[in-house]
Design a protein around this motif. Structure first.
Motif, PDB file in Angstrom:
ATOM      1  N   VAL A 150       0.837  -1.207   0.000  1.00 35.75           N
ATOM      2  CA  VAL A 150       0.000   0.000   0.000  1.00 35.75           C
ATOM      3  C   VAL A 150       0.866   1.250   0.000  1.00 35.75           C
ATOM      4  CG1 VAL A 150      -1.743   1.275   1.293  1.00 35.75           C
ATOM      5  CG2 VAL A 150      -1.907  -1.206   1.111  1.00 35.75           C
ATOM      6  N   GLU A 151       1.976   1.223   0.730  1.00 33.65           N
ATOM      7  CA  GLU A 151       2.875   2.383   0.731  1.00 33.65           C
ATOM      8  C   GLU A 151       3.488   2.622  -0.645  1.00 33.65           C
ATOM      9  OE1 GLU A 151       5.798   1.768   3.679  1.00 33.65           O
ATOM     10  OE2 GLU A 151       4.398   1.859   5.382  1.00 33.65           O
ATOM     11  N   LEU A 152       3.709   1.566  -1.392  1.00 36.40           N
ATOM     12  CA  LEU A 152       4.331   1.709  -2.710  1.00 36.40           C
ATOM     13  C   LEU A 152       3.390   2.301  -3.747  1.00 36.40           C
ATOM     14  CD1 LEU A 152       6.358  -1.625  -2.892  1.00 36.40           C
ATOM     15  CD2 LEU A 152       7.227   0.687  -2.459  1.00 36.40           C
ATOM     16  N   LEU A 153       2.083   2.452  -3.427  1.00 39.17           N
ATOM     17  CA  LEU A 153       1.172   3.105  -4.372  1.00 39.17           C
ATOM     18  C   LEU A 153       1.549   4.567  -4.596  1.00 39.17           C
ATOM     19  CD1 LEU A 153      -2.280   1.674  -3.197  1.00 39.17           C
ATOM     20  CD2 LEU A 153      -1.027   1.080  -5.285  1.00 39.17           C
ATOM     21  N   GLY A 154       2.255   5.144  -3.656  1.00 36.04           N
ATOM     22  CA  GLY A 154       2.712   6.524  -3.814  1.00 36.04           C
ATOM     23  C   GLY A 154       4.174   6.639  -4.181  1.00 36.04           C
ATOM     24  N   HIS A 155       4.762   5.573  -4.687  1.00 37.92           N
ATOM     25  CA  HIS A 155       6.183   5.584  -5.070  1.00 37.92           C
ATOM     26  C   HIS A 155       6.403   6.558  -6.239  1.00 37.92           C
ATOM     27  CE1 HIS A 155      10.162   4.026  -6.237  1.00 37.92           C
ATOM     28  NE2 HIS A 155      10.206   3.531  -5.002  1.00 37.92           N
ATOM     29  N   PRO A 156       7.523   7.251  -6.279  1.00 39.75           N
ATOM     30  CA  PRO A 156       7.751   8.209  -7.383  1.00 39.75           C
ATOM     31  C   PRO A 156       7.902   7.547  -8.746  1.00 39.75           C
ATOM     32  CG  PRO A 156       9.684   8.045  -5.962  1.00 39.75           C
ATOM     33  CD  PRO A 156       8.590   7.329  -5.264  1.00 39.75           C
ATOM     34  N   LYS A 157       8.298   6.300  -8.794  1.00 42.11           N
ATOM     35  CA  LYS A 157       8.457   5.618 -10.065  1.00 42.11           C
ATOM     36  C   LYS A 157       7.135   5.000 -10.503  1.00 42.11           C
ATOM     37  CE  LYS A 157      12.780   6.087 -11.303  1.00 42.11           C
ATOM     38  NZ  LYS A 157      13.174   6.613 -12.632  1.00 42.11           N
ATOM     39  N   GLU A 158       6.746   5.284 -11.765  1.00 43.72           N
ATOM     40  CA  GLU A 158       5.469   4.774 -12.272  1.00 43.72           C
ATOM     41  C   GLU A 158       5.465   3.256 -12.395  1.00 43.72           C
ATOM     42  OE1 GLU A 158       8.148   6.119 -15.575  1.00 43.72           O
ATOM     43  OE2 GLU A 158       7.305   7.015 -13.767  1.00 43.72           O
ATOM     44  N   ALA A 159       6.628   2.652 -12.686  1.00 47.57           N
ATOM     45  CA  ALA A 159       6.677   1.185 -12.795  1.00 47.57           C
ATOM     46  C   ALA A 159       6.351   0.531 -11.451  1.00 47.57           C
ATOM     47  CB  ALA A 159       8.052   0.749 -13.291  1.00 47.57           C
ATOM     48  N   VAL A 160       6.848   1.129 -10.354  1.00 52.49           N
ATOM     49  CA  VAL A 160       6.554   0.583  -9.030  1.00 52.49           C
ATOM     50  C   VAL A 160       5.079   0.755  -8.703  1.00 52.49           C
ATOM     51  CG1 VAL A 160       7.095   0.796  -6.585  1.00 52.49           C
ATOM     52  CG2 VAL A 160       8.920   1.009  -8.279  1.00 52.49           C
ATOM     53  N   ARG A 161       4.510   1.913  -9.008  1.00 58.94           N
ATOM     54  CA  ARG A 161       3.077   2.126  -8.737  1.00 58.94           C
ATOM     55  C   ARG A 161       2.226   1.139  -9.538  1.00 58.94           C
ATOM     56  NH1 ARG A 161       4.514   7.583  -9.705  1.00 58.94           N
ATOM     57  NH2 ARG A 161       3.161   7.639 -11.553  1.00 58.94           N
ATOM     58  N   LYS A 162       2.593   0.908 -10.766  1.00 60.71           N
ATOM     59  CA  LYS A 162       1.835  -0.029 -11.605  1.00 60.71           C
ATOM     60  C   LYS A 162       1.878  -1.438 -11.024  1.00 60.71           C
ATOM     61  CE  LYS A 162       1.827  -1.959 -16.288  1.00 60.71           C
ATOM     62  NZ  LYS A 162       2.476  -1.912 -17.624  1.00 60.71           N
TER      63      LYS A 162
END
Length: 970
Positions: free
Chosen positions: A163-175
């Motif tokens: 859930v914390e990674l939904l706000g990651h700066p990298k779009e690949a991580v959010r995806k």
């Protein structure tokens, strides 16, 4: 110059094995590719696995080599061989800090392991550590592994970090975080139910990849509850409009189509949200029209988007312009030379027919072309379309084409489906009776074994009931047509069994209804049908029943029955059949022929197969018969729920009919119990499994209190060798707990004895039996509803009256020690152990006294009877005292002392009590009436000491050494 250097480096890598891999690995791939058989390939892979087993376990293996070994393991595993010995090395490789090795380890682990594997617990810590990594490539590798390996038990350990990674700066991580949450929702929706709002937020993400990944979980949520996401229709329409107008980056184009997979997912979601919703559908018309106009149909992906638009239009609230645009695209699909496009056109046409049936008229020729196409898949899809297009005007052509296609195919599954559809269409759009019967005959003839049994039953019901109209003539014509067609078909061979059943039933019911065919002709045909299926009992049963109906109709009409020889032989054969059903039918037919016309007409009325049968569950028609039987002295019926504790109902013969509802047997009245003695704890003796123990509830004797006689019934006179009691205070009880008898108990027992004619009587024993019976009788009255298990226990304990009448009269009843100890207790005792095994009647020369009666010794002269002689009778067969001389005691073979320690029950202690009761070792008799018996053994004091020692030690002494126990005890 730089380009030449790059080419040189590539050539150098190729000479070393190519792209970081060794030449050995490349040779392995080459040899497997050049293998000419599966056996040769298996030999190569097995040899490689043996090599890897040896090398992968070597210490200090370099990273590059370990990475290659794991890749080779993956290759061997993908070829179907076991590489489980390398799973742990893949897990270790995922722990490596070197990024290529870590990614290779994650790749191998996701391919090797599933979510239920035991090694998953080892990879969870690594995933948690990698999700906190600063390198987004490591985080992406961990999220990819999360989607494949995390199960329901480990979701809580990973969920907060995802859930914390939904706000990651990298779009690949959010995806990938959105994809991981979607996977969690698929596995366990309860863990992600509070995170649904995160999907809505990610729908507005700046990156199209994250937005596209969010469409998948939202589509699943819309499928579950469309009404909760109606507010997202505008957002979906805006996104679809931007995608269709090519406002996304060029990297999302595929064959010049802007983000086609995002468009397809959006169209599927809008189709769900707009179903039956006019307001939501109106906001979709504009963007759907734009896609119809701008979408290119030159590529497969463009045609896929158009097909999805047609599906969306057929699902939402209908709009004429949208329907015309969808029909135009469908026409292009049907006119195409590609089978794939024709298939999509047939499917799209079937969807549009639900909204506007007139659309199919414009494409009749195209549909016929698809029906005659050589592509079997396209032909089946066309038949599905024809099934939806069927009307009363085209049913004949469509059903005929479907039956012809069913005859030529070999796929039984699809043949069954075609047959059921033909039957359904024939019943719904029948043109005439003859056409309906012919169609059904063709279906059963070519697919009878595949047709569901319900279809045959529906056909028989339809023939019996007619078409539901009031025209009886049409129904008779239908049945006559069926009989004609079945008689014509009956001569053909290789007819299915189910079809024969239908034929036999129809011929039996309506074969002679119109008078066109004689009874002998129809019965002859039925015999032929039974002989044609000699191994099918069901067909024989239908044939015999059909013959029975024909003969019944003839007898009821007053006509002479002509029993054909072949029919007689068939009936004789079935009368001796192994099938009880066929035997019963044959005997019923023979019995039916011997009845008069009126009885036969009532038993088997004509054309009554559709009449409702009224079942009289109360069997009221037997009331007169029951009343007559009761008047003649028959026993009344006792309902099962009122038989609590009843074994023998013969006692009800003397009761009134009004008393037949009582819940137990009636016994004679007994004395009230005497005041209770001091409580003495005792344990009942252990009987064999055939003697059952049941606790009897507390009873207050409500009915027997006023009926008890003032004096207890005096038992019969004791036999010559029983009655006296030994004084055994302080002697250990060997059949109970390790306690000693109480003097108060002995005194009470001695006062309960009565002397009559010099013979001692035990009053307590007679009252114990009556008290037990009264307690049982009272408890069965108080408790009406008793479980079946308790009823069986009660029945096995109480026995029948006949077994009680055979009991030998004796001075001592054979009861358990626990019941003896409680013989003088009042009825307020909570539970009483009752034991009454039946004893076979076999009068012995002498009746031995009770073994367990430890009452006080009665005053008087003691008879000189050797108690150890009685013990020898207990250990073996009891000999007649008349046949044994008085001086032969010492010559008797000494008993084996170890037999007392065996598990074998002593004589008289088993549940199957069919011999004499056990001998009382410690009871002596008076000698006032037995002077003829010679006195043997020591004096009374020595006998008592020896008996006490025998009870304490538990060993039977020998008659030759009276000081045996003194020697043993030192």
């Amino acid at each position: 110059m730089e380009q030449l250097k790059t080419i040189g480096r590539e050539l150098a890598m190729g000479s070393q094995g190519g792209w970081g891999q060794s030449k050995e690995f490349l040779d392995l791939v080459k040899s497997i590719g050049e293998a000419r058989s599966k056996a040769e390939e298996d030999r190569i892979v097995l040899r490689e696995i043996e090599t890897l087993k040896r090398r992968i376990s070597e210490p200090d293996t370099p990273r590059r080599k370990m990475k290659e070994y794991v890749i080779r393991l993956v290759y061997a595993e993908m070829l179907g061989h076991d590489a489980s010995f390398g799973y742990i090395h893949s897990v270790k490789l995922a722990h490596d800090e070197f990024l290529p090795s870590k990614r290779t380890g994650y790749l191998a682990v996701t391919l090797f392991l599933d979510e239920g594997h035991d090694l998953i617990i080892l990879i969870v810590n690594t995933i948690q550590k990698d999700l906190r990594s600063d390198n987004y490539l490591v985080v992406c590798a961990a999220l990819t592994a999360v989607c494949r390996l995390i199960n329901e038990e480990t979701i809580p350990a990973i969920l907060p970090q995802v859930v914390e990674l939904l706000g990651h700066p990298k779009e690949a991580v959010r995806k990938k975080a959105v994809m991981a949450l979607h996977r969690f929702y698929q596995k366990s929706p309860g863990f992600v139910s509070h995170l649904i709002s995160n999907f809505r937020k990610r729908l507005c993400d700046n990156d199209p990849g994250v937005m596209g990944a969010t469409l998948c979980p939202l589509f699943d949520l819309v499928m579950e509850d469309p009404n909760s996401y109606k507010d997202l229709v505008i957002s979906f329409v805006n996104i679809l409009k931007q995608v269709a107008e090519k406002k996304l980056p060029k990297s999302y184009d595929y064959h010049h189509m802007p983000a086609p997979f995002i468009q397809i997912k959006l169209l599927k979601t809008l189709a769900l949200l707009g179903a039956g919703d006019k307001q939501a559908s109106e906001s979709m018309y504009t963007v759907l029209g734009d896609i119809f106009r701008k979408c290119e149909s030159s590529s497969n992906i463009g045609n896929a988007v158009l097909y999805e638009c047609i599906c969306c239009v057929s699902s939402i609230f209908p709009n004429p312009k949208m329907l015309d645009a969808a029909a135009e695209v469908t026409s292009r699909f049907l006119k195409s030379d590609s089978h794939n496009l024709k298939y999509m056109g047939i499917d799209a046409l079937g969807r549009l027919l639900k909204i506007n049936p007139d659309i199919a008229e414009e494409h009749q020729l195209a549909v016929i072309d698809c029906l005659e196409d050589s592509d079997d898949t396209l032909k089946r899809k066309t038949f599905e379309l024809l099934y939806k297009m069927t009307k009363s005007t085209n049913v004949e052509v469509i059903v005929d084409r479907m039956i012809d296609y069913m005859i030529n195919i070999s796929d039984n599954h699809y043949k069954t489906e075609i047959a059921s559809r033909c039957v359904e269409l024939a019943e719904q759009f029948a043109l005439s009776n003859q056409w309906f019967i012919q169609t059904m005959n063709r279906v059963f003839e070519h697919a009878g074994d595949l047709v569901n049994v319900k279809v045959a039953h529906n056909l028989m019901r339809l023939i019996a009931e007619g078409f539901g109209e009031d025209d009886e003539g049409a129904d008779c014509q239908l049945r006559s047509s069926a009989v004609d067609s079945y008689l014509r078909i009956l001569g053909e061979s290789k007819l299915p069994s189910l079809f024969f059943q239908v034929i036999c039933w129809v011929l039996g019911e309506y074969g002679t209804a119109d008078g066109k065919y004689s009874a002998s002709y129809i019965t002859g045909k039925l015999c032929d049908a039974a002989e044609a299926h000699s191994n099918d009992n069901t067909v024989k049963a239908y044939a015999v029943t059909g013959m029975m109906k024909i003969y019944a109709f003839e007898v009821a009409a007053g006509r002479k029955v002509e029993f054909l020889p072949e029919c007689q032989s068939l009936i004789d054969e079935l009368s001796a059949s192994h099938s009880t059903d066929l035997q019963q039918r044959a005997y019923e037919l023979q019995a039916l022929l011997g009845l008069d016309a009126h009885a036969v007409e009532n038993i088997m009325p004509s054309d009554a197969s559709c009449e409702d049968i009224e079942v009289d569950k109360s069997l009221s028609f037997l009331d007169s018969f029951v009343q007559q039987s009761l008047e003649k002295g028959a026993r009344p019926y006792i309902p099962e729920n009122e038989r609590s504790g009843i074994v023998d109902t013969s006692n009800f013969r003397h009761h009134d009919i009004q008393d037949s509802s009582s819940h137990a047997l009636r016994f004679e009245a007994y004395d009230l119990p005497k005041p209770p003695p001091p409580p003495v704890l005792s344990t009942p003796i252990s009987l064999s499994p055939s003697t059952e123990l049941v606790p009897v509830p507390e009873s207050t004797y409500p009915k027997e209190a006023h009926q008890a006689s003032p004096h207890p019934p005096v038992p019969e006179t004791l036999s010559a060798d029983g009655g006296a009691r030994l004084r055994l205070e302080g002697v250990q009880k060997k059949w109970g707990r390790p306690t000693y008898s109480s003097p108060a108990m002995s005194t009470l027992a001695s006062t309960s004895q009565k002397s009559a004619n010099g013979v001692t009587h035990a009053d307590g024993l007679g009252k114990i039996s009556s008290q037990k019976k009264d307690a049982t009788f009272g408890s069965s009255k108080q408790k009406v509803e008793v479980s079946e298990e308790k009823q069986r226990l009660a029945a096995s304990l109480f026995g029948s009256s006949s077994s009680k009448s055979e009991r030998r009269p004796s001075s001592n009843e054979w009861i358990s020690k626990g019941s003896t100890a409680s013989s003088d207790k009042p009825p307020a005792v909570a539970e009483t152990v009752v034991i009454e095994p039946s004893i076979k009647k076999s009068p012995p020369p002498q009746l031995p006294p009770d073994l367990l009666d430890l009452g006080e010794l009665a005053t008087g002269t003691i008879v000189s009877l050797d108690p150890f002689k009685e013990l020898e009778g207990l250990l073996g067969p009891i000999q007649d005292s008349s046949s044994v001389p008085s001086d032969s005691v010492g010559a008797t073979k000494p008993p084996n002392l170890m037999t007392l320690y065996t598990d074998t029950p002593l004589t008289g202690f088993g549940g199957n009590v069919n011999k004499d009761p056990p001998v009382d070792l410690y009871t002596t008799s008076r000698n006032s009436h037995r002077g003829a018996v010679a006195k043997k053994g020591p004096n009374l004091q020595d006998s008592l000491e020896k008996d006490a020692l025998a009870r304490q030690v538990g060993v039977t002494p020998s008659g030759r050494n009276i000081n045996l126990f003194r020697d043993l005890l030192g």
